[in-house]
Design a protein around this motif. Structure first.
Motif, PDB file in Angstrom:
ATOM      1  N   ILE A  35       5.672   7.631 -19.014  1.00 15.71           N
ATOM      2  CA  ILE A  35       6.726   7.611 -18.003  1.00 15.71           C
ATOM      3  C   ILE A  35       6.362   6.797 -16.774  1.00 15.71           C
ATOM      4  CG2 ILE A  35       7.776   9.775 -18.703  1.00 15.71           C
ATOM      5  CD1 ILE A  35       6.184  11.196 -16.589  1.00 15.71           C
ATOM      6  N   GLY A  36       5.093   6.377 -16.671  1.00 15.20           N
ATOM      7  CA  GLY A  36       4.722   5.529 -15.544  1.00 15.20           C
ATOM      8  C   GLY A  36       4.577   4.073 -15.928  1.00 15.20           C
ATOM      9  N   PHE A  37       4.675   3.771 -17.249  1.00 17.08           N
ATOM     10  CA  PHE A  37       4.407   2.404 -17.703  1.00 17.08           C
ATOM     11  C   PHE A  37       5.474   1.450 -17.185  1.00 17.08           C
ATOM     12  CE2 PHE A  37       1.840  -0.142 -20.467  1.00 17.08           C
ATOM     13  CZ  PHE A  37       2.623  -1.247 -20.693  1.00 17.08           C
ATOM     14  N   GLY A  38       5.046   0.416 -16.497  1.00 16.53           N
ATOM     15  CA  GLY A  38       5.976  -0.567 -15.975  1.00 16.53           C
ATOM     16  C   GLY A  38       6.638  -0.145 -14.686  1.00 16.53           C
ATOM     17  N   ASN A  39       6.458   1.097 -14.270  1.00 18.68           N
ATOM     18  CA  ASN A  39       7.072   1.568 -13.028  1.00 18.68           C
ATOM     19  C   ASN A  39       6.075   1.577 -11.883  1.00 18.68           C
ATOM     20  OD1 ASN A  39       9.540   2.006 -14.202  1.00 18.68           O
ATOM     21  ND2 ASN A  39       9.015   4.072 -14.861  1.00 18.68           N
ATOM     22  N   GLY A  40       4.893   1.032 -12.122  1.00 18.10           N
ATOM     23  CA  GLY A  40       3.894   0.980 -11.060  1.00 18.10           C
ATOM     24  C   GLY A  40       2.853   2.054 -11.243  1.00 18.10           C
ATOM     25  N   ASP A  41       1.678   1.801 -10.734  1.00 20.80           N
ATOM     26  CA  ASP A  41       0.557   2.713 -10.897  1.00 20.80           C
ATOM     27  C   ASP A  41       0.155   3.344  -9.580  1.00 20.80           C
ATOM     28  OD1 ASP A  41       0.242   2.304 -13.669  1.00 20.80           O
ATOM     29  OD2 ASP A  41      -0.633   0.355 -13.256  1.00 20.80           O
ATOM     30  N   GLY A  42       1.104   3.452  -8.645  1.00 16.20           N
ATOM     31  CA  GLY A  42       0.821   4.159  -7.409  1.00 16.20           C
ATOM     32  C   GLY A  42      -0.057   3.368  -6.465  1.00 16.20           C
ATOM     33  N   VAL A  43      -0.723   4.111  -5.600  1.00 18.73           N
ATOM     34  CA  VAL A  43      -1.503   3.530  -4.516  1.00 18.73           C
ATOM     35  C   VAL A  43      -2.982   3.708  -4.802  1.00 18.73           C
ATOM     36  CG1 VAL A  43      -2.014   3.733  -2.063  1.00 18.73           C
ATOM     37  CG2 VAL A  43       0.326   3.984  -2.858  1.00 18.73           C
ATOM     38  N   ILE A  44      -3.763   2.633  -4.652  1.00 18.08           N
ATOM     39  CA  ILE A  44      -5.216   2.730  -4.818  1.00 18.08           C
ATOM     40  C   ILE A  44      -5.809   3.138  -3.477  1.00 18.08           C
ATOM     41  CG2 ILE A  44      -7.310   1.524  -5.458  1.00 18.08           C
ATOM     42  CD1 ILE A  44      -5.690  -0.334  -7.158  1.00 18.08           C
ATOM     43  N   GLY A  45      -6.090   4.412  -3.318  1.00 17.97           N
ATOM     44  CA  GLY A  45      -6.621   4.942  -2.078  1.00 17.97           C
ATOM     45  C   GLY A  45      -5.824   6.151  -1.623  1.00 17.97           C
ATOM     46  N   ASP A  46      -5.934   6.481  -0.355  1.00 15.22           N
ATOM     47  CA  ASP A  46      -5.308   7.682   0.194  1.00 15.22           C
ATOM     48  C   ASP A  46      -4.060   7.348   1.001  1.00 15.22           C
ATOM     49  OD1 ASP A  46      -7.223   9.407  -0.811  1.00 15.22           O
ATOM     50  OD2 ASP A  46      -8.546   9.107   0.903  1.00 15.22           O
ATOM     51  N   VAL A  47      -3.045   8.176   0.847  1.00  9.31           N
ATOM     52  CA  VAL A  47      -1.862   8.116   1.703  1.00  9.31           C
ATOM     53  C   VAL A  47      -1.954   9.265   2.701  1.00  9.31           C
ATOM     54  CG1 VAL A  47       0.640   8.370   1.791  1.00  9.31           C
ATOM     55  CG2 VAL A  47      -0.397   7.021  -0.026  1.00  9.31           C
ATOM     56  N   TYR A  48      -1.927   8.948   4.004  1.00  4.31           N
ATOM     57  CA  TYR A  48      -2.046   9.956   5.049  1.00  4.31           C
ATOM     58  C   TYR A  48      -0.715  10.285   5.714  1.00  4.31           C
ATOM     59  CZ  TYR A  48      -7.069   8.809   4.929  1.00  4.31           C
ATOM     60  OH  TYR A  48      -8.366   8.586   4.547  1.00  4.31           O
ATOM     61  N   THR A  49       0.257   9.375   5.635  1.00  4.25           N
ATOM     62  CA  THR A  49       1.472   9.558   6.418  1.00  4.25           C
ATOM     63  C   THR A  49       2.640   8.859   5.740  1.00  4.25           C
ATOM     64  OG1 THR A  49       2.437   9.285   8.633  1.00  4.25           O
ATOM     65  CG2 THR A  49       0.997   7.515   7.840  1.00  4.25           C
ATOM     66  N   TYR A  50       3.842   9.230   6.109  1.00  2.93           N
ATOM     67  CA  TYR A  50       5.030   8.660   5.501  1.00  2.93           C
ATOM     68  C   TYR A  50       6.177   8.710   6.510  1.00  2.93           C
ATOM     69  CZ  TYR A  50       7.813  12.826   5.441  1.00  2.93           C
ATOM     70  OH  TYR A  50       8.565  13.881   5.849  1.00  2.93           O
ATOM     71  N   ALA A  51       7.217   7.954   6.217  1.00  2.21           N
ATOM     72  CA  ALA A  51       8.485   8.082   6.946  1.00  2.21           C
ATOM     73  C   ALA A  51       9.602   7.725   5.984  1.00  2.21           C
ATOM     74  CB  ALA A  51       8.519   7.168   8.171  1.00  2.21           C
ATOM     75  N   LEU A  52      10.634   8.545   5.954  1.00  5.95           N
ATOM     76  CA  LEU A  52      11.783   8.314   5.092  1.00  5.95           C
ATOM     77  C   LEU A  52      12.842   7.553   5.883  1.00  5.95           C
ATOM     78  CD1 LEU A  52      13.075   8.908   2.304  1.00  5.95           C
ATOM     79  CD2 LEU A  52      14.057  10.961   3.342  1.00  5.95           C
ATOM     80  N   GLN A  53      13.196   6.345   5.416  1.00  7.21           N
ATOM     81  CA  GLN A  53      14.200   5.538   6.096  1.00  7.21           C
ATOM     82  C   GLN A  53      15.611   6.050   5.778  1.00  7.21           C
ATOM     83  OE1 GLN A  53      11.862   1.235   6.370  1.00  7.21           O
ATOM     84  NE2 GLN A  53      13.728   1.377   5.202  1.00  7.21           N
ATOM     85  N   PRO A  54      16.591   5.722   6.631  1.00 10.95           N
ATOM     86  CA  PRO A  54      17.974   6.146   6.358  1.00 10.95           C
ATOM     87  C   PRO A  54      18.524   5.617   5.034  1.00 10.95           C
ATOM     88  CG  PRO A  54      17.749   5.427   8.633  1.00 10.95           C
ATOM     89  CD  PRO A  54      16.468   5.071   7.950  1.00 10.95           C
ATOM     90  N   ASP A  55      18.000   4.479   4.560  1.00  8.93           N
ATOM     91  CA  ASP A  55      18.483   3.911   3.300  1.00  8.93           C
ATOM     92  C   ASP A  55      17.787   4.498   2.080  1.00  8.93           C
ATOM     93  OD1 ASP A  55      15.990   2.783   3.567  1.00  8.93           O
ATOM     94  OD2 ASP A  55      16.656   0.689   3.499  1.00  8.93           O
ATOM     95  N   GLY A  56      16.919   5.516   2.291  1.00  6.13           N
ATOM     96  CA  GLY A  56      16.228   6.166   1.185  1.00  6.13           C
ATOM     97  C   GLY A  56      14.888   5.567   0.847  1.00  6.13           C
ATOM     98  N   LYS A  57      14.552   4.427   1.447  1.00  6.31           N
ATOM     99  CA  LYS A  57      13.238   3.854   1.216  1.00  6.31           C
ATOM    100  C   LYS A  57      12.171   4.671   1.943  1.00  6.31           C
ATOM    101  CE  LYS A  57      14.825  -0.836   0.219  1.00  6.31           C
ATOM    102  NZ  LYS A  57      14.687  -2.283   0.520  1.00  6.31           N
ATOM    103  N   ILE A  58      10.920   4.562   1.448  1.00 10.92           N
ATOM    104  CA  ILE A  58       9.843   5.421   1.936  1.00 10.92           C
ATOM    105  C   ILE A  58       8.691   4.552   2.435  1.00 10.92           C
ATOM    106  CG2 ILE A  58       8.264   7.290   1.323  1.00 10.92           C
ATOM    107  CD1 ILE A  58      10.212   7.612  -1.230  1.00 10.92           C
ATOM    108  N   LEU A  59       8.380   4.658   3.721  1.00 10.95           N
ATOM    109  CA  LEU A  59       7.204   4.002   4.289  1.00 10.95           C
ATOM    110  C   LEU A  59       5.994   4.901   4.095  1.00 10.95           C
ATOM    111  CD1 LEU A  59       8.847   2.760   7.558  1.00 10.95           C
ATOM    112  CD2 LEU A  59       7.629   1.246   5.977  1.00 10.95           C
TER     113      LEU A  59
END
Length: 637
Positions: A35-59
């Motif tokens: 289910i992850g093939f071709g959809n990206g393999d995530g982030v190499i390292g740690d994610v500490y923070t996020y922000a959800l944009q009004p258009d649904g995109k995720i920083l």
């Protein structure tokens, strides 16, 4: 993966060359149902923070280098489906980690952390980005903060509160808390005096302009305030908020309710002298809210709290139970603190993690009730952070990019450490994992030739330590017998409830071969095994006994699993054996951590006779200067 696009004017010869797969290229026909093939393999390292944009995109920000295989130093943006948004390009990004970010109404992005430049331009611990990820040059912090900014919050008037480890901002003394103007300059009207005496982890901006602060401090501007305090808008201490003796350990998470009450979670076990294990709710004046009764509460720390629109409370942390009901790392509470029994969480991880996290953190509750979380998986020493999505009942939303292959069984770690190819083309894998393509498989699985999971092969091993490797540190811990049965070794102690200590034989369908008798087995883990042509089985590892008989780090079993008494290693090795190689003449090469064999010096490598005695004709001299973990025997010996 990159997609090759061809144009009509491409020369025919070039076109033909593209039709043939490059040597070493990924075979996309292998495991296509992942289910992850071709959809990206995530982030190499740690994610500490996020922000959800009004258009649904995720920083997302943190300490990572790549996202979905594309260079994204410390910051990236995902589309609503979890895939990388290629239009957001930070260039060289931050040169060290981003700890916090905030999205402005105009789409610009504030970042804080521990960095000294962004895309090659000096920026000490704070910067502002344009919506496309480039540096906003109009935001100039001067020399910025002189140490790590742990948290930042955007006020409605555009001013920015920052907290962390710093003691000055642009050369002006500000102990761990400050406010800056929208252009990056220091706001001198916010004066915290001597500030706090230890780290500030986070803030809550109240609707009335007051500011709740949380951290590891015990005083604010010389007044005792333990772990929590409230400030007026000008930075002075609000004396009407009095927590008494406060929390007796760190507050790591919080949420402000619409009625002004404050949920807190962390390491504490008491608040103002009243027992409250890891979670509590406070009244608006800082006193304990006794109407919120968690009972025994969680049995370990609460790392994250997220308030749902309906008043229910999501919590995440190191706990395994809530008020004596099993809830592994994630739970939902009713507004009175009792457990919400309807929420049955999807278990991303099956072990207790270390530091301040269980490996899963809530990001936000979406408008449809689904829940964004982040979780981790590692491979070859690198950590991928997966952004996942849960359905409102806690089950996994498989329509959202979930990652690929095996899933983590320990901390943030997943590994396939051994493979064996069967004559029918199927592939046995062993290692540190508890799922394959989202389907439970603890430590071992069998794949079809195309990489999909063989659902008819269902082994299940339980271990005696958090080191759940089935396989080990070297050698061939899975061995296929000519009759199709499978020998396996590791640290496991049972198979589907049957005690079977550290070595076992399986039938071809993964069920336990009960004719392979072990007794008490090995008393510590096995790292390697080898099947001799006569059906006898060599095992090596960290054990010192087998079936109660002293056998130091190496022994041999009969084909039925009993100890082969004709194999006598004497006092054996003086430390673990990690690998074997069987010579055609029946002699046995061994490698590992040992420096002696049966009292004779042999640094990390030795040759044994078929009866287990040391072959003195093989003399490595001073040998290797550190342990040997694997061999390959050449045809010429």
């Amino acid at each position: 993966m990159k997609k090759l696009k061809f144009v009509k004017c491409l020369l025919f010869s070039c076109f033909v060359s593209f039709l043939h797969a490059q040597h070493g290229a990924i075979d996309p026909t292998f495991n296509p149902t992942d289910i992850g093939f071709g959809n990206g393999d995530g982030v190499i390292g740690d994610v500490y923070t996020y922000a959800l944009q009004p258009d649904g995109k995720i920083l997302i920000g943190g300490y990572f280098s790549h996202c979905d295989g594309v260079l994204r130093p410390r910051i990236a943006r995902l589309n609503a489906n979890g895939m990388l948004d290629q239009s957001f390009d930070p260039g060289g990004g931050a040169n060290y980690f981003i700890k916090n970010l905030a999205l402005q109404p105009d789409g610009k992005i504030l970042i804080g952390g521990w960095f000294t430049e962004y895309d090659g331009t000096p920026r000490n611990c704070i910067a502002r980005l344009n919506p496309d990820g480039s540096l906003d040059q109009s935001f100039d912090p001067g020399s910025g903060a002189n140490n790590h900014i742990h948290y930042l919050a955007l006020q409605p008037d555009g001013k920015i509160l920052i907290g962390g480890w710093f003691s000055s901002y642009n050369g002006v003394t500000r102990n761990r808390i400050a406010r800056i103007n929208s252009d990056g300059s220091l706001d001198a009207s916010f004066d915290p005096g001597s500030g706090v005496n230890d780290t500030i982890h986070s803030f809550i901006l109240q609707p009335d302009g007051k500011i709740l602060i949380f951290g590891n401090f015990t005083s604010y501007n010389g007044t005792t305030r333990k772990k929590i305090a409230r400030l007026h808008a000008d930075g002075t201490l609000d004396l009407s908020f009095d927590a008494g003796t406060g929390a007796n350990d760190q507050i790591l998470s919080y949420a402000l309710q619409p009625d002004g009450k404050i949920l807190i979670g962390g390491w504490f076990t008491a608040y103002n002298g009243t027992p409250r294990k890891y979670i509590a709710r406070l009244n608006p004046d800082g006193s304990l809210d006794h109407s919120f009764d968690p009972g025994l509460g969680p049995d370990n720390l609460v790392n994250n709290i997220l308030l749902q629109p309906d008043g229910k409370i999501l919590i995440e942390g190191g706990f395994l139970n809530y008020n004596n009901t099993p809830r592994r790392h994630i739970a939902r509470l009713n507004p009175d603190g009792s457990l919400d029994q309807i929420f049955k969480p999807y278990i991303l991880f099956d072990s207790l993690f270390v530091h301040f996290s269980s490996g899963m953190e809530f990001l936000t509750v979406l408008s449809d009730g689904k829940i964004l979380v982040k979780n981790y998986v590692s491979y070859t020493g690198l950590t991928w952070c997966m952004i996942s999505r849960l359905n409102p009942d806690g089950s996994l939303d498989t329509s959202f990019n979930h990652g690929s292959g095996v899933n983590a069984a320990l901390e943030f770690y997943a590994e396939i450490s051994t493979l064996a190819l069967k004559p029918d083309g199927k592939i046995l894998i062993g290692g540190w994992f508890n799922r394959y393509n989202g389907i439970p498989r603890n430590c071992m699985a069998q794949l079809n030739a195309d990489g999909s999971l063989d659902q008819n092969f269902i082994p299940d091993f339980n271990t005696d330590t958090q080191n759940v490797y089935l396989t080990g540190m070297g050698g061939v811990p899975i061995a296929l017998q000519p009759d199709g049965k499978i020998l396996v070794a590791g640290s496991f102690i049972e198979h589907y409830g049957t005690i079977i200590k550290r070595v076992a034989r399986l039938n071809s369908n993964g069920s336990l071969d009960t004719s392979f008798y072990l007794g008490s087995g090995a008393n510590d883990y096995i790292t390697t095994l080898a099947l001799q042509p006569d059906g006898k089985i060599l095992i090596g590892g960290k054990f010192t006994e087998y079936n109660g008989i002293t056998q130091k780090y190496i022994t041999r079993l009969n084909p039925n699993g009993s100890l082969d008494m004709s194999f006598d290693p004497g006092s054996g090795a003086n430390d673990y054996v990690s690998t074997f190689a069987l010579q055609p003449d029946g002699k046995i090469l061994i490698g590992g951590e040992f420096t002696e064999y049966n009292g004779t010096a042999r640094n990390y490598i030795a040759l044994l006779n078929p009866d287990g005695s040391l072959d003195m004709s093989f003399d490595p001299g001073s040998g290797a200067n550190d342990y040997v973990s694997t061999f390959a025997l050449q045809p010429d010996g």
